[in-house]
Design a protein around this motif. Structure first.
Motif, PDB file in Angstrom:
ATOM      1  N   GLY A  93       0.811  -1.216   0.000  1.00  0.00           N
ATOM      2  CA  GLY A  93       0.000   0.000   0.000  1.00  0.00           C
ATOM      3  C   GLY A  93       0.840   1.260   0.000  1.00  0.00           C
ATOM      4  O   GLY A  93       0.524   2.237  -0.684  1.00  0.00           O
ATOM      5  N   ALA A  94       1.945   1.243   0.756  1.00  0.00           N
ATOM      6  CA  ALA A  94       2.827   2.414   0.817  1.00  0.00           C
ATOM      7  C   ALA A  94       3.418   2.724  -0.556  1.00  0.00           C
ATOM      8  O   ALA A  94       3.524   3.900  -0.951  1.00  0.00           O
ATOM      9  CB  ALA A  94       3.934   2.178   1.840  1.00  0.00           C
ATOM     10  N   PHE A  95       3.784   1.702  -1.300  1.00  0.00           N
ATOM     11  CA  PHE A  95       4.324   1.933  -2.640  1.00  0.00           C
ATOM     12  C   PHE A  95       3.243   2.462  -3.588  1.00  0.00           C
ATOM     13  O   PHE A  95       3.533   3.262  -4.480  1.00  0.00           O
ATOM     14  CB  PHE A  95       4.947   0.654  -3.195  1.00  0.00           C
ATOM     15  N   ALA A  96       1.995   2.042  -3.395  1.00  0.00           N
ATOM     16  CA  ALA A  96       0.904   2.571  -4.212  1.00  0.00           C
ATOM     17  C   ALA A  96       0.692   4.057  -3.917  1.00  0.00           C
ATOM     18  O   ALA A  96       0.468   4.856  -4.844  1.00  0.00           O
ATOM     19  CB  ALA A  96      -0.384   1.781  -3.937  1.00  0.00           C
ATOM     20  N   VAL A  97       0.761   4.422  -2.656  1.00  0.00           N
ATOM     21  CA  VAL A  97       0.647   5.836  -2.288  1.00  0.00           C
ATOM     22  C   VAL A  97       1.781   6.636  -2.915  1.00  0.00           C
ATOM     23  O   VAL A  97       1.571   7.732  -3.456  1.00  0.00           O
ATOM     24  CB  VAL A  97       0.650   5.994  -0.752  1.00  0.00           C
ATOM     25  N   ARG A  98       2.974   6.094  -2.865  1.00  0.00           N
ATOM     26  CA  ARG A  98       4.129   6.783  -3.475  1.00  0.00           C
ATOM     27  C   ARG A  98       3.930   6.952  -4.976  1.00  0.00           C
ATOM     28  O   ARG A  98       4.253   8.004  -5.537  1.00  0.00           O
ATOM     29  CB  ARG A  98       5.399   5.979  -3.192  1.00  0.00           C
ATOM     30  N   ALA A  99       3.394   5.924  -5.641  1.00  0.00           N
ATOM     31  CA  ALA A  99       3.137   6.017  -7.073  1.00  0.00           C
ATOM     32  C   ALA A  99       2.124   7.109  -7.370  1.00  0.00           C
ATOM     33  O   ALA A  99       2.246   7.832  -8.373  1.00  0.00           O
ATOM     34  CB  ALA A  99       2.631   4.670  -7.598  1.00  0.00           C
ATOM     35  N   ALA A 100       1.128   7.250  -6.504  1.00  0.00           N
ATOM     36  CA  ALA A 100       0.112   8.285  -6.699  1.00  0.00           C
ATOM     37  C   ALA A 100       0.706   9.678  -6.486  1.00  0.00           C
ATOM     38  O   ALA A 100       0.463  10.594  -7.288  1.00  0.00           O
ATOM     39  CB  ALA A 100      -1.050   8.059  -5.736  1.00  0.00           C
ATOM     40  N   VAL A 101       1.470   9.839  -5.429  1.00  0.00           N
ATOM     41  CA  VAL A 101       2.055  11.142  -5.121  1.00  0.00           C
ATOM     42  C   VAL A 101       3.015  11.585  -6.227  1.00  0.00           C
ATOM     43  O   VAL A 101       3.006  12.751  -6.664  1.00  0.00           O
ATOM     44  CB  VAL A 101       2.775  11.097  -3.763  1.00  0.00           C
ATOM     45  N   ASP A 102       3.833  10.657  -6.705  1.00  0.00           N
ATOM     46  CA  ASP A 102       4.824  10.975  -7.745  1.00  0.00           C
ATOM     47  C   ASP A 102       4.229  10.920  -9.157  1.00  0.00           C
ATOM     48  O   ASP A 102       4.909  11.283 -10.120  1.00  0.00           O
ATOM     49  CB  ASP A 102       6.003   9.999  -7.669  1.00  0.00           C
ATOM     50  N   TYR A 103       2.994  10.448  -9.260  1.00  0.00           N
ATOM     51  CA  TYR A 103       2.343  10.230 -10.552  1.00  0.00           C
ATOM     52  C   TYR A 103       3.239   9.377 -11.456  1.00  0.00           C
ATOM     53  O   TYR A 103       3.483   9.669 -12.613  1.00  0.00           O
ATOM     54  CB  TYR A 103       2.028  11.567 -11.246  1.00  0.00           C
ATOM     55  N   GLU A 104       3.710   8.293 -10.878  1.00  0.00           N
ATOM     56  CA  GLU A 104       4.660   7.420 -11.553  1.00  0.00           C
ATOM     57  C   GLU A 104       4.280   5.972 -11.290  1.00  0.00           C
ATOM     58  O   GLU A 104       4.573   5.428 -10.222  1.00  0.00           O
ATOM     59  CB  GLU A 104       6.074   7.707 -11.049  1.00  0.00           C
ATOM     60  N   PRO A 105       3.627   5.318 -12.257  1.00  0.00           N
ATOM     61  CA  PRO A 105       3.151   3.944 -12.022  1.00  0.00           C
ATOM     62  C   PRO A 105       4.267   2.948 -11.731  1.00  0.00           C
ATOM     63  O   PRO A 105       4.033   1.944 -11.063  1.00  0.00           O
ATOM     64  CB  PRO A 105       2.414   3.593 -13.317  1.00  0.00           C
ATOM     65  N   ASP A 106       5.483   3.214 -12.204  1.00  0.00           N
ATOM     66  CA  ASP A 106       6.582   2.285 -11.957  1.00  0.00           C
ATOM     67  C   ASP A 106       6.991   2.235 -10.489  1.00  0.00           C
ATOM     68  O   ASP A 106       7.746   1.348 -10.079  1.00  0.00           O
ATOM     69  CB  ASP A 106       7.798   2.662 -12.809  1.00  0.00           C
ATOM     70  N   GLN A 107       6.485   3.191  -9.698  1.00  0.00           N
ATOM     71  CA  GLN A 107       6.775   3.168  -8.268  1.00  0.00           C
ATOM     72  C   GLN A 107       5.946   2.110  -7.543  1.00  0.00           C
ATOM     73  O   GLN A 107       6.286   1.704  -6.426  1.00  0.00           O
ATOM     74  CB  GLN A 107       6.487   4.549  -7.644  1.00  0.00           C
ATOM     75  N   ALA A 108       4.859   1.668  -8.167  1.00  0.00           N
ATOM     76  CA  ALA A 108       4.017   0.644  -7.550  1.00  0.00           C
ATOM     77  C   ALA A 108       4.758  -0.696  -7.549  1.00  0.00           C
ATOM     78  O   ALA A 108       5.520  -1.001  -8.471  1.00  0.00           O
ATOM     79  CB  ALA A 108       2.699   0.518  -8.304  1.00  0.00           C
ATOM     80  N   LYS A 109       4.525  -1.468  -6.517  1.00  0.00           N
ATOM     81  CA  LYS A 109       5.182  -2.771  -6.404  1.00  0.00           C
ATOM     82  C   LYS A 109       4.165  -3.816  -5.966  1.00  0.00           C
ATOM     83  O   LYS A 109       3.214  -3.522  -5.243  1.00  0.00           O
ATOM     84  CB  LYS A 109       6.336  -2.730  -5.399  1.00  0.00           C
ATOM     85  N   GLY A 110       4.413  -5.041  -6.411  1.00  0.00           N
ATOM     86  CA  GLY A 110       3.613  -6.162  -5.955  1.00  0.00           C
ATOM     87  C   GLY A 110       4.299  -6.855  -4.795  1.00  0.00           C
ATOM     88  O   GLY A 110       5.132  -6.262  -4.089  1.00  0.00           O
ATOM     89  N   ILE A 111       4.003  -8.122  -4.609  1.00  0.00           N
ATOM     90  CA  ILE A 111       4.570  -8.869  -3.487  1.00  0.00           C
ATOM     91  C   ILE A 111       6.082  -8.989  -3.619  1.00  0.00           C
ATOM     92  O   ILE A 111       6.831  -8.725  -2.668  1.00  0.00           O
ATOM     93  CB  ILE A 111       3.927 -10.265  -3.395  1.00  0.00           C
ATOM     94  N   ASP A 112       6.562  -9.372  -4.815  1.00  0.00           N
ATOM     95  CA  ASP A 112       7.996  -9.590  -5.000  1.00  0.00           C
ATOM     96  C   ASP A 112       8.795  -8.317  -4.770  1.00  0.00           C
ATOM     97  O   ASP A 112       9.772  -8.309  -4.014  1.00  0.00           O
ATOM     98  CB  ASP A 112       8.256 -10.135  -6.407  1.00  0.00           C
ATOM     99  N   GLY A 113       8.385  -7.229  -5.413  1.00  0.00           N
ATOM    100  CA  GLY A 113       9.117  -5.972  -5.283  1.00  0.00           C
ATOM    101  C   GLY A 113       9.096  -5.438  -3.865  1.00  0.00           C
ATOM    102  O   GLY A 113      10.098  -4.896  -3.373  1.00  0.00           O
ATOM    103  N   THR A 114       7.958  -5.587  -3.195  1.00  0.00           N
ATOM    104  CA  THR A 114       7.856  -5.121  -1.813  1.00  0.00           C
ATOM    105  C   THR A 114       8.770  -5.927  -0.905  1.00  0.00           C
ATOM    106  O   THR A 114       9.479  -5.368  -0.052  1.00  0.00           O
ATOM    107  CB  THR A 114       6.401  -5.215  -1.320  1.00  0.00           C
ATOM    108  N   LEU A 115       8.770  -7.236  -1.083  1.00  0.00           N
ATOM    109  CA  LEU A 115       9.663  -8.067  -0.269  1.00  0.00           C
ATOM    110  C   LEU A 115      11.125  -7.695  -0.504  1.00  0.00           C
ATOM    111  O   LEU A 115      11.909  -7.563   0.444  1.00  0.00           O
ATOM    112  CB  LEU A 115       9.431  -9.545  -0.592  1.00  0.00           C
ATOM    113  N   ARG A 116      11.500  -7.525  -1.768  1.00  0.00           N
ATOM    114  CA  ARG A 116      12.892  -7.181  -2.064  1.00  0.00           C
ATOM    115  C   ARG A 116      13.265  -5.827  -1.471  1.00  0.00           C
ATOM    116  O   ARG A 116      14.432  -5.599  -1.105  1.00  0.00           O
ATOM    117  CB  ARG A 116      13.116  -7.182  -3.575  1.00  0.00           C
ATOM    118  N   SER A 117      12.285  -4.911  -1.375  1.00  0.00           N
ATOM    119  CA  SER A 117      12.577  -3.578  -0.826  1.00  0.00           C
ATOM    120  C   SER A 117      12.959  -3.654   0.645  1.00  0.00           C
ATOM    121  O   SER A 117      13.690  -2.789   1.146  1.00  0.00           O
ATOM    122  CB  SER A 117      11.368  -2.659  -1.004  1.00  0.00           C
ATOM    123  N   PHE A 118      12.494  -4.683   1.349  1.00  0.00           N
ATOM    124  CA  PHE A 118      12.861  -4.824   2.759  1.00  0.00           C
ATOM    125  C   PHE A 118      14.365  -5.023   2.916  1.00  0.00           C
ATOM    126  O   PHE A 118      14.937  -4.652   3.946  1.00  0.00           O
ATOM    127  CB  PHE A 118      12.119  -6.009   3.388  1.00  0.00           C
TER     128      PHE A 118
END
Length: 263
Positions: free
Chosen positions: A205-230
């Motif tokens: 959800g945090a990455f979705a909010v970031r994508a909205a704020v930056d107006y950049e869909p590539d900022q959105a992440k699914g399960i894999d990207g979110t896990l790797r971000s940890f």
């Protein structure tokens, strides 16, 4: 009576199938944490992993059928109400409807993958999240919609984690039939696994909010990207390993629910 037996069987098969997916995703994430991950730690990676195992095709079909059972169970809750107090209220039925739609889509993708259509179920969760985010951002007020959805997912993650810590899952268990060892194992896997799942949802959800704020869909992440971000946090791969281990435990918890949950 017949409908109840069908719904119960569908529910238990669905919970077991959900457990299998979380177990595999958790193992894949652990491999990533320790530098040996070659697949995405999400549903697409789990399906690819299963497909290469002995009897992989049969396992994929069993998984898809189990998830279809989960969808059927949630549909029965939407139509007839769920077990327990408040199960027939409008809010509970609406939540069951949303879960039915989600698991229907997931079951379709898994069954399509099992049938040989690699266009279904093989797309990574990151790509799916970015595609959906891009389409929504192009809509009128799309930035607001993505932001609201992201906040909603963060809140859902917090609720999932909080309920796990409070052991709210106990309200739906047949505790009187469980041995002390079974109750202890359920508490360990339910609390740790549920908390890890909540952290994962909050991160998505945090990455979705970031994508909205930056107006950049590539900022959105699914399960894999979110896990790797940890692994990019100050705690490094150890945070990823901890969450991944928690997802493995949530998989085990789902198996226990398949046995002991009241349906």
């Amino acid at each position: 009576m017949a409908r109840g037996e069908v719904a119960e069987g569908a529910a238990r098969a669905g919970l077991a199938a959900r457990g299998a997916i979380y177990l595999i995703v958790g193992v894949l994430a652990l491999q990533i944490a320790f530098g040996d991950g070659k697949r995405e730690a999400d549903r697409s990676g789990a399906l690819a992993e299963l497909s290469e195992k002995p009897f992989g095709s049969a396992l994929l079909w069993a998984l898809g059928i189990g998830l279809a059972g989960m969808a059927l169970w949630r549909l029965s809750e939407a139509l007839f109400g769920a077990a327990g107090s408040g199960g027939r209220k409008a809010g509970a039925r609406l939540l069951a409807t949303g879960r039915f739609l989600f698991y229907a889509v997931v079951a379709f993708s898994v069954l399509s993958f099992a049938a040989g259509s690699r266009s279904h179920g093989s797309r990574s969760s990151d790509k799916q999240s970015q595609d959906v985010t891009s389409r929504v951002l192009d809509l009128p007020a799309g930035q607001v919609l993505v932001g609201v959805a992201g906040v909603g997912i963060v809140v859902a993650g917090v609720v999932i984690g909080t309920q796990a810590l409070r052991r709210k899952y106990r309200d739906k268990l047949r505790l009187a039939e469980m041995s002390p060892r079974a109750r202890t194992l359920t508490d360990v896997t339910g609390v740790v696994g549920g908390t890890a799942r909540g952290i994962l949802f909050a991160g998505i959800g945090a990455f979705a909010v970031r994508a909205a704020v930056d107006y950049e869909p590539d900022q959105a992440k699914g399960i894999d990207g979110t896990l790797r971000s940890f692994a990019d946090t100050p705690l490094g791969p150890w945070l990823l390993a901890a969450v991944a281990a928690g997802l493995v435990l949530f998989g085990v918890f789902s198996f226990l629910l398949a046995r002991w949950r009241r349906v």
